[in-house]
Design a protein around this motif. Sequence first.
Motif, PDB file in Angstrom:
ATOM      1  N   LYS A 137      15.064  -7.656 116.149  1.00 41.68           N
ATOM      2  CA  LYS A 137      14.978  -6.494 115.772  1.00 41.68           C
ATOM      3  C   LYS A 137      13.743  -5.984 116.862  1.00 41.68           C
ATOM      4  N   PHE A 138      14.047  -6.950 117.551  1.00 46.50           N
ATOM      5  CA  PHE A 138      12.798  -6.569 118.930  1.00 46.50           C
ATOM      6  C   PHE A 138      13.896  -6.014 120.124  1.00 46.50           C
ATOM      7  N   ASP A 139      15.528  -5.186 119.524  1.00 46.91           N
ATOM      8  CA  ASP A 139      16.499  -4.468 120.235  1.00 46.91           C
ATOM      9  C   ASP A 139      16.096  -3.325 120.741  1.00 46.91           C
ATOM     10  N   HIS A 140      16.637  -2.960 122.151  1.00 46.89           N
ATOM     11  CA  HIS A 140      16.044  -1.873 122.682  1.00 46.89           C
ATOM     12  C   HIS A 140      15.989  -0.980 122.152  1.00 46.89           C
ATOM     13  N   VAL A 141      16.528   0.201 121.935  1.00 45.23           N
ATOM     14  CA  VAL A 141      16.688   1.392 121.021  1.00 45.23           C
ATOM     15  C   VAL A 141      17.560   2.304 121.896  1.00 45.23           C
ATOM     16  N   PRO A 142      18.551   2.900 122.291  1.00 42.24           N
ATOM     17  CA  PRO A 142      19.355   4.407 123.575  1.00 42.24           C
ATOM     18  C   PRO A 142      18.513   5.096 123.285  1.00 42.24           C
ATOM     19  N   GLY A 143      17.981   5.674 124.233  1.00 37.94           N
ATOM     20  CA  GLY A 143      17.434   6.768 123.944  1.00 37.94           C
ATOM     21  C   GLY A 143      17.440   8.310 123.980  1.00 37.94           C
ATOM     22  N   THR A 144      16.501   9.365 124.887  1.00 38.76           N
ATOM     23  CA  THR A 144      16.509  10.411 124.356  1.00 38.76           C
ATOM     24  C   THR A 144      16.893  11.582 125.381  1.00 38.76           C
ATOM     25  N   GLU A 145      17.078  10.759 127.067  1.00 42.21           N
ATOM     26  CA  GLU A 145      17.392  11.562 128.068  1.00 42.21           C
ATOM     27  C   GLU A 145      18.501  12.344 128.556  1.00 42.21           C
ATOM     28  N   ASP A 146      19.873  12.238 127.543  1.00 42.95           N
ATOM     29  CA  ASP A 146      20.498  13.154 127.321  1.00 42.95           C
ATOM     30  C   ASP A 146      20.382  14.215 126.484  1.00 42.95           C
ATOM     31  N   LEU A 147      19.661  14.380 126.272  1.00 50.50           N
ATOM     32  CA  LEU A 147      18.959  15.186 124.946  1.00 50.50           C
ATOM     33  C   LEU A 147      17.541  16.151 126.444  1.00 50.50           C
ATOM     34  N   ARG A 148      16.797  15.942 127.319  1.00 45.94           N
ATOM     35  CA  ARG A 148      16.088  16.369 128.053  1.00 45.94           C
ATOM     36  C   ARG A 148      16.702  16.488 129.604  1.00 45.94           C
ATOM     37  N   TYR A 149      18.190  16.346 129.596  1.00 51.19           N
ATOM     38  CA  TYR A 149      18.659  15.904 131.205  1.00 51.19           C
ATOM     39  C   TYR A 149      19.747  16.423 131.278  1.00 51.19           C
ATOM     40  N   ASP A 150      20.627  16.586 132.320  1.00 51.26           N
ATOM     41  CA  ASP A 150      22.057  17.487 131.463  1.00 51.26           C
ATOM     42  C   ASP A 150      22.854  16.437 132.754  1.00 51.26           C
ATOM     43  N   ASP A 151      23.951  15.964 132.094  1.00 52.28           N
ATOM     44  CA  ASP A 151      24.585  14.900 132.380  1.00 52.28           C
ATOM     45  C   ASP A 151      24.228  13.893 132.258  1.00 52.28           C
ATOM     46  N   PHE A 152      23.824  13.495 131.395  1.00 54.25           N
ATOM     47  CA  PHE A 152      22.537  12.149 131.259  1.00 54.25           C
ATOM     48  C   PHE A 152      23.491  11.116 129.763  1.00 54.25           C
ATOM     49  N   GLU A 153      23.939   9.909 130.208  1.00 58.02           N
ATOM     50  CA  GLU A 153      24.504   9.661 128.972  1.00 58.02           C
ATOM     51  C   GLU A 153      23.901   8.638 128.704  1.00 58.02           C
ATOM     52  N   THR A 154      23.740   8.126 126.682  1.00 58.40           N
ATOM     53  CA  THR A 154      23.215   7.317 126.756  1.00 58.40           C
ATOM     54  C   THR A 154      23.323   6.632 125.335  1.00 58.40           C
ATOM     55  N   GLY A 155      23.152   5.845 125.277  1.00 58.38           N
ATOM     56  CA  GLY A 155      24.467   4.823 124.516  1.00 58.38           C
ATOM     57  C   GLY A 155      25.551   4.354 124.979  1.00 58.38           C
ATOM     58  N   TYR A 156      26.665   3.545 123.771  1.00 57.45           N
ATOM     59  CA  TYR A 156      27.240   3.050 124.478  1.00 57.45           C
ATOM     60  C   TYR A 156      28.816   3.650 123.462  1.00 57.45           C
ATOM     61  N   ASN A 157      29.401   4.131 124.307  1.00 56.94           N
ATOM     62  CA  ASN A 157      30.592   4.485 124.701  1.00 56.94           C
ATOM     63  C   ASN A 157      31.496   4.044 125.202  1.00 56.94           C
ATOM     64  N   GLY A 158      32.794   3.929 124.199  1.00 56.70           N
ATOM     65  CA  GLY A 158      34.226   3.381 124.465  1.00 56.70           C
ATOM     66  C   GLY A 158      34.357   2.460 123.060  1.00 56.70           C
ATOM     67  N   GLU A 159      34.966   1.440 123.656  1.00 55.86           N
ATOM     68  CA  GLU A 159      35.467  -0.180 122.536  1.00 55.86           C
ATOM     69  C   GLU A 159      34.521  -1.060 122.457  1.00 55.86           C
ATOM     70  N   MET A 160      34.098  -1.396 121.591  1.00 56.21           N
ATOM     71  CA  MET A 160      33.194  -2.558 121.969  1.00 56.21           C
ATOM     72  C   MET A 160      33.710  -2.884 120.408  1.00 56.21           C
ATOM     73  N   LEU A 161      33.616  -4.848 120.728  1.00 54.28           N
ATOM     74  CA  LEU A 161      33.671  -6.061 120.129  1.00 54.28           C
ATOM     75  C   LEU A 161      32.869  -6.979 120.653  1.00 54.28           C
ATOM     76  N   THR A 162      32.634  -7.102 118.927  1.00 53.08           N
ATOM     77  CA  THR A 162      31.861  -8.439 119.044  1.00 53.08           C
ATOM     78  C   THR A 162      32.409  -9.484 117.744  1.00 53.08           C
ATOM     79  N   ILE A 163      31.687 -10.475 118.343  1.00 53.71           N
ATOM     80  CA  ILE A 163      32.565 -11.523 117.421  1.00 53.71           C
ATOM     81  C   ILE A 163      30.777 -12.765 117.385  1.00 53.71           C
ATOM     82  N   ASP A 164      30.568 -13.336 116.100  1.00 54.89           N
ATOM     83  CA  ASP A 164      29.861 -14.152 115.769  1.00 54.89           C
ATOM     84  C   ASP A 164      30.139 -14.621 115.091  1.00 54.89           C
ATOM     85  N   TYR A 165      29.745 -16.120 115.297  1.00 54.70           N
ATOM     86  CA  TYR A 165      29.766 -17.410 114.405  1.00 54.70           C
ATOM     87  C   TYR A 165      28.363 -18.090 114.547  1.00 54.70           C
TER      88      TYR A 165
END
Length: 415
Positions: A137-165
């Motif tokens: 619940k303290f996680d850093h949230v992806p920002g808004t740089e992509d809405l303010r600057y050209d050619d800027f990526e935020t977030g996680y783009n691709g294939e994401m695998l999560t395993i939890d035990y």
Amino acid sequence: MSNIIGLLLLLILLIGISAPVNAFDLDSELDNWWFPYVGQFHGHWDLGVGAHMFNDHFNLRNLQLRTDVDLAPGIRVNSIIRSNEKFDTIDGFNPNFDEIYIEGYGFRDGEYGKLSASLKIGKMRYLRFPEPDLISKFDHVPGTEDLRYDDFETGYNGEMLTIDYKSDLGLGYHVTGINWDFGDRTGSNWIENYLFYHDQWGAIDFESRVGRLPFRHSAGDQIGSGKHLGYSGPGFNVYLGANWRGYKAGILYENIENEKYNEQDIRTGVMVQFAFSNVTELLGKLRFDYTRSPEGIVTHIPLGSGEFGFAQQKPKNAELVGEIKAKRIITYWQNGQSRNFYEHRVSKWGNTDPTETTVVMKTKSWRLELESLVSPHTSLRTWDDLVKWEEHRQGPAQLNQPVVYKFYKFVDSDE
């Protein structure tokens, strides 16, 4: 972005062809695995627009349509489409996705613990799975740089695998890896890879993680760039707090090494979680928050919402035979922009096969659940220390909506 949309449309088409509404080859509870499912092409939507205001401005922004749709047992697609790629206005129509991904996920309850797995393909802005623990619940949230600057990526783009035990003793292992795709980033790496321990002693909550933990800021000459998201370093963190009648409050200590720049990132944090009340319900409905950068009051005005595929009420001559309980989460970054959404399906009982039952979705109101803050300052001995801590703190607010899917089966009237 067109590559993501094309791939997802192809996957949805293939699933739709191979999995008719009344049949699916995969047993949704094979070998104690649970693949949550509420019906093919059953889901919900929500339309809203944000507003940011203060004594010198009133800006409408963040016009979004959010959808979440089940495709097959353990397979669903989630999307948030915004009207433009601008930070503080809704002028101009240039649709873009804040999130769009297809997810395959499932859970297995074993003799000694619970195994959870998720594979997402697309554009994501949310890491927590299978459900948020206190440290997340303290996680850093992806920002808004992509809405303010050209050619800027935020977030996680691709294939994401999560395993939890997580074992019944509170010990567990969590790993999230990503293969970067659909953008400028390439390669693969761990986002999270750690051992954890959760426990509760009466009114005292305790959590800890040791391993590779996600960075909260860019080091070296890239400080503040946002390019740290998706990368991690060796370290540990500890949460200690208290709970009372639905309220929670606690502190976080975190120490992570940035091996590339030979820097040690030490952070402290504070979290307050609220019990449900009329006030938290009102704040949740309006998605109300105060922001400091830019300064002002933010809200997200609901314009419409609905569901599709579900029955509106319990059918006549039917009895309740099962339920799936879920909670929907939205997190706000410190400028008040909400650009992510996830529905955690956390438990079930009885018969939850939608091909044999009629499904009714029951939702409660959105409510403000918590505020959490993290700062790079560790000394809190003087008033000046507290002022510096607050000046450089950052952290999200979180909204929560409880959901119950009710499964009804017709009763033979002759019985």
